[in-house]
Design a protein around this motif. Structure first.
Motif, mmCIF file in Angstrom:
data_model
loop_
_atom_site.group_PDB
_atom_site.id
_atom_site.type_symbol
_atom_site.label_atom_id
_atom_site.label_comp_id
_atom_site.label_asym_id
_atom_site.label_seq_id
_atom_site.Cartn_x
_atom_site.Cartn_y
_atom_site.Cartn_z
ATOM 1 N N THR A 141 10.557 5.637 1.711
ATOM 2 C CA THR A 141 9.305 5.059 1.796
ATOM 3 C C THR A 141 8.094 5.778 2.463
ATOM 4 O O THR A 141 8.485 6.459 3.500
ATOM 5 N N CYS A 142 7.077 5.823 1.926
ATOM 6 C CA CYS A 142 5.753 6.604 2.483
ATOM 7 C C CYS A 142 4.465 5.961 2.227
ATOM 8 O O CYS A 142 4.358 5.504 1.017
ATOM 9 N N VAL A 143 3.492 6.511 2.948
ATOM 10 C CA VAL A 143 2.281 6.100 2.646
ATOM 11 C C VAL A 143 1.486 7.087 2.027
ATOM 12 O O VAL A 143 1.453 8.366 2.630
ATOM 13 N N PRO A 144 0.987 6.863 0.795
ATOM 14 C CA PRO A 144 0.250 7.985 0.127
ATOM 15 C C PRO A 144 -0.898 8.590 0.897
ATOM 16 O O PRO A 144 -1.526 7.659 1.638
ATOM 17 N N ASP A 145 -1.567 9.668 0.397
ATOM 18 C CA ASP A 145 -2.564 10.274 1.347
ATOM 19 C C ASP A 145 -4.019 9.201 1.204
ATOM 20 O O ASP A 145 -4.671 9.051 2.013
ATOM 21 N N ALA A 146 -3.938 8.650 0.027
ATOM 22 C CA ALA A 146 -5.118 7.745 -0.268
ATOM 23 C C ALA A 146 -5.222 6.574 0.639
ATOM 24 O O ALA A 146 -6.256 6.027 0.806
ATOM 25 N N VAL A 147 -4.173 6.063 1.168
ATOM 26 C CA VAL A 147 -4.244 5.188 1.938
ATOM 27 C C VAL A 147 -4.025 5.567 3.463
ATOM 28 O O VAL A 147 -4.608 5.061 4.180
ATOM 29 N N ALA A 148 -3.316 6.650 3.716
ATOM 30 C CA ALA A 148 -3.142 7.269 4.973
ATOM 31 C C ALA A 148 -4.629 7.598 5.510
ATOM 32 O O ALA A 148 -4.763 7.400 6.713
ATOM 33 N N HIS A 149 -5.441 7.989 4.824
ATOM 34 C CA HIS A 149 -6.683 8.654 5.281
ATOM 35 C C HIS A 149 -7.593 7.487 5.580
ATOM 36 O O HIS A 149 -8.585 7.546 6.280
ATOM 37 N N GLY A 198 0.614 -1.404 0.042
ATOM 38 C CA GLY A 198 -0.038 0.005 0.013
ATOM 39 C C GLY A 198 0.745 1.157 -0.093
ATOM 40 O O GLY A 198 0.185 2.116 0.361
ATOM 41 N N THR A 199 2.063 1.147 -0.312
ATOM 42 C CA THR A 199 3.010 2.472 -0.648
ATOM 43 C C THR A 199 3.320 2.537 -1.699
ATOM 44 O O THR A 199 3.382 1.835 -2.559
ATOM 45 N N GLU A 200 4.103 3.787 -2.091
ATOM 46 C CA GLU A 200 4.885 4.189 -3.290
ATOM 47 C C GLU A 200 6.359 4.208 -2.900
ATOM 48 O O GLU A 200 6.683 3.954 -1.773
ATOM 49 N N TYR A 201 7.053 4.203 -4.067
ATOM 50 C CA TYR A 201 8.428 3.938 -3.768
ATOM 51 C C TYR A 201 9.360 4.807 -4.559
ATOM 52 O O TYR A 201 9.059 5.280 -5.796
ATOM 53 N N LEU A 202 10.650 5.509 -4.231
ATOM 54 C CA LEU A 202 11.735 5.958 -4.617
ATOM 55 C C LEU A 202 13.100 5.677 -4.266
ATOM 56 O O LEU A 202 13.207 5.159 -3.205
ATOM 57 N N TRP A 203 13.935 5.029 -5.391
ATOM 58 C CA TRP A 203 15.157 4.664 -5.136
ATOM 59 C C TRP A 203 15.991 5.563 -6.049
ATOM 60 O O TRP A 203 15.998 5.814 -6.955
ATOM 61 N N TYR A 204 16.766 6.214 -5.341
ATOM 62 C CA TYR A 204 17.789 7.147 -5.881
ATOM 63 C C TYR A 204 19.127 6.717 -5.697
ATOM 64 O O TYR A 204 19.801 6.531 -4.491
ATOM 65 N N PRO A 254 4.901 3.513 -8.558
ATOM 66 C CA PRO A 254 3.550 3.654 -7.933
ATOM 67 C C PRO A 254 3.040 2.591 -7.214
ATOM 68 O O PRO A 254 3.413 1.586 -7.250
ATOM 69 N N ARG A 255 2.077 2.912 -6.097
ATOM 70 C CA ARG A 255 1.543 2.010 -5.358
ATOM 71 C C ARG A 255 0.841 0.922 -5.843
ATOM 72 O O ARG A 255 0.249 0.992 -6.923
ATOM 73 N N GLY A 256 1.297 -0.247 -5.474
ATOM 74 C CA GLY A 256 0.607 -1.684 -6.172
ATOM 75 C C GLY A 256 1.181 -2.127 -7.160
ATOM 76 O O GLY A 256 0.887 -3.198 -7.642
ATOM 77 N N SER A 257 2.357 -1.547 -7.423
ATOM 78 C CA SER A 257 3.129 -2.012 -8.741
ATOM 79 C C SER A 257 4.222 -2.946 -8.398
ATOM 80 O O SER A 257 4.694 -2.948 -7.170
#
Length: 315
Positions: free
Chosen positions: A108-116, A55-61, A89-92
Motif C-alpha cells: 500500500t502506498c501513496v503515489p507522488d501525485a497525492v503525496a505532494h 487516493g492510493t494505488e494497490y499491489l496484491w501478490y 491504479p489510484r481511484g479504481s
C-alpha cells in the motif's frame, strides 16, 4: 502478471483480512510518502478490496493459493495463481476473492501525485515523546564576531551565504533589559545580521560592544569552543579553493578517519580571517554507526541552493 491499467504499483488493505505482519518503508523526506507491506492470509471465499476513494494505488501478490480478481462488482473474474500479481491504479475499483487458502503480500502506498498535496507529516503521526513541546526544527545558529561588516562579506563572498537582513543597533541605556534578556552587560550594544547559508541553515551574526567584553576567541578546547562545518563532495577541491582566499588559514591537509563510528570520514579545519574555526567534511555513503541505530545524520543535500526561491511577484 495481471495489470488492470497502471504501471505504478501499490495498495490499500481493508479491515477484514487477518494480517500476519507489517513493514513500513518511507520513500521520501515526507512521512506522507510511504509504503506499507503486509503479509495477509485469506480463507476460501475471503475478500480483499481496493478503496477508490483512498487516493492510493494497490499491489496484491500471491505467494500461495488461488484467487479470482474482479475489476468491478459485475465484471467477469480473472484467475490469479501463485506468483501472479494484481495492480490497481489510484481511484479504481477492484476486489480479490480467494478460491483456496491464500497468502498474499499486500503493498500500500501513496503515489507522488497525492503525496505532494499532503502536509509534511501525516495527521495521524504523534508528536515526539521527548524534547521541547511543539518544536518543529532548529531555526538558526548564531555567532558573535569582532567586525560585522567583515564577517558578512566573508560569509557571502567566500562561503556563499545570502544576506537576508540587518537590524538597527540594539541597546538599553536606562534599565537592565540587556542583562535580563540576553545575559550580557546592561550597557552592552549589538548589531545583528541574518544570513541564509545553503539549503537548511540560517546564521545570525552579532557584533557586540560591552564594558566587560572578552575579545579572545575560544579554542576548541576552551569552554564555549565551537566550529561550523560544511559538507563537501570533493574535499580536495574545496580545500584548494580556501587556500586561495585572503586571510584564510587551512590547518594542514584533509585527514582520514580509519576506525570507529565514522570511519571513512575526511575532514580539515580552517580559520576565518578573524580566527573563527570552521571545518570541511566529506563522508562516504554509509558509515559504521548505521549498523547500530536507525537514527541518521542529516545530509548530504542534493545541492547548496534552496530547492525553490520565491518568484519576484511573491516577494
Amino acid at each position: 502478471m495481471i495489470v488492470t491499467d497502471s504501471g505504478a504499483a501499490t495498495t490499500v488493505l481493508g479491515e477484514g483480512p487477518p494480517r500476519r505482519w507489517r513493514s513500513l518503508a518511507r520513500r521520501g523526506m515526507l512521512f506522507s510518502e510511504c509504503e506499507s507491506i503486509d503479509h495477509v492470509a485469506l480463507e476460501p471465499g475471503g475478500l480483499l478490496q481496493a478503496d477508490p476513494e483512498a487516493g492510493t494505488e494497490y499491489l496484491w501478490y500471491l505467494i500461495r493459493g488461488d484467487a479470482t480478481f474482479h475489476v468491478d462488482a459485475h465484471g467477469p473474474g480473472r484467475t490469479v495463481s501463485t506468483g501472479h500479481a494484481v495492480l490497481v491504479p489510484r481511484g479504481s475499483h477492484g476486489r480479490l476473492e480467494s478460491v483456496s487458502s491464500t497468502e498474499l503480500i499486500v503493498v500500500t502506498c501513496v503515489p507522488d501525485a497525492v503525496a505532494h498535496r499532503l502536509p509534511p507529516r501525516a495527521p495521524s503521526l504523534t508528536a515526539p515523546a521527548r524534547g521541547i513541546p511543539t518544536a518543529t526544527n532548529v531555526d538558526h545558529i548564531a555567532y558573535t564576531v569582532p567586525d560585522l561588516d567583515e564577517a558578512v562579506r566573508f560569509f557571502v563572498d567566500v562561503l556563499g551565504a545570502d544576506l537576508l537582513y540587518r537590524e538597527e543597533t540594539i541597546r538599553s541605556d536606562s534599565d537592565d533589559w540587556m542583562r535580563e534578556a540576553l545575559n550580557v552587560h546592561p550597557r552592552a550594544t549589538t548589531d545583528i545580521a541574518m544570513l541564509r547559508l545553503g539549503p537548511v541553515t540560517n546564521i545570525e551574526l552579532f557584533e557586540y560592544t560591552a564594558p566587560d567584553q572578552n575579545r579572545v576567541l575560544p579554542r576548541n578546547s576552551d569552554h564555549g569552543g565551537h566550529h561550523l562545518a560544511f559538507y563537501v563532495r570533493d574535499i580536495d577541491e574545496a580545500t584548494a579553493y580556501l587556500r586561495k582566499q585572503p586571510g584564510v588559514q587551512v590547518l594542514g591537509e584533509p585527514r582520514l578517519v580509519t576506525a570507529g563510528p565514522i570511519a571513512g570520514d575526511r575532514w580539515v579545519y580552517f580559520l576565518t580571517p578573524w580566527g573563527m574555526q570552521m571545518e570541511l567534511i566529506s563522508l562516504p555513503a554509509h558509515l559504521p554507526y548505521e549498523q547500530e541505530t536507525l537514527h541518521r545524520r542529516f545530509g548530504p543535500c542534493e545541492s547548496w541552493s534552496p530547492a525553490q526561491r520565491p518568484a519576484e511577484g511573491d516577494r
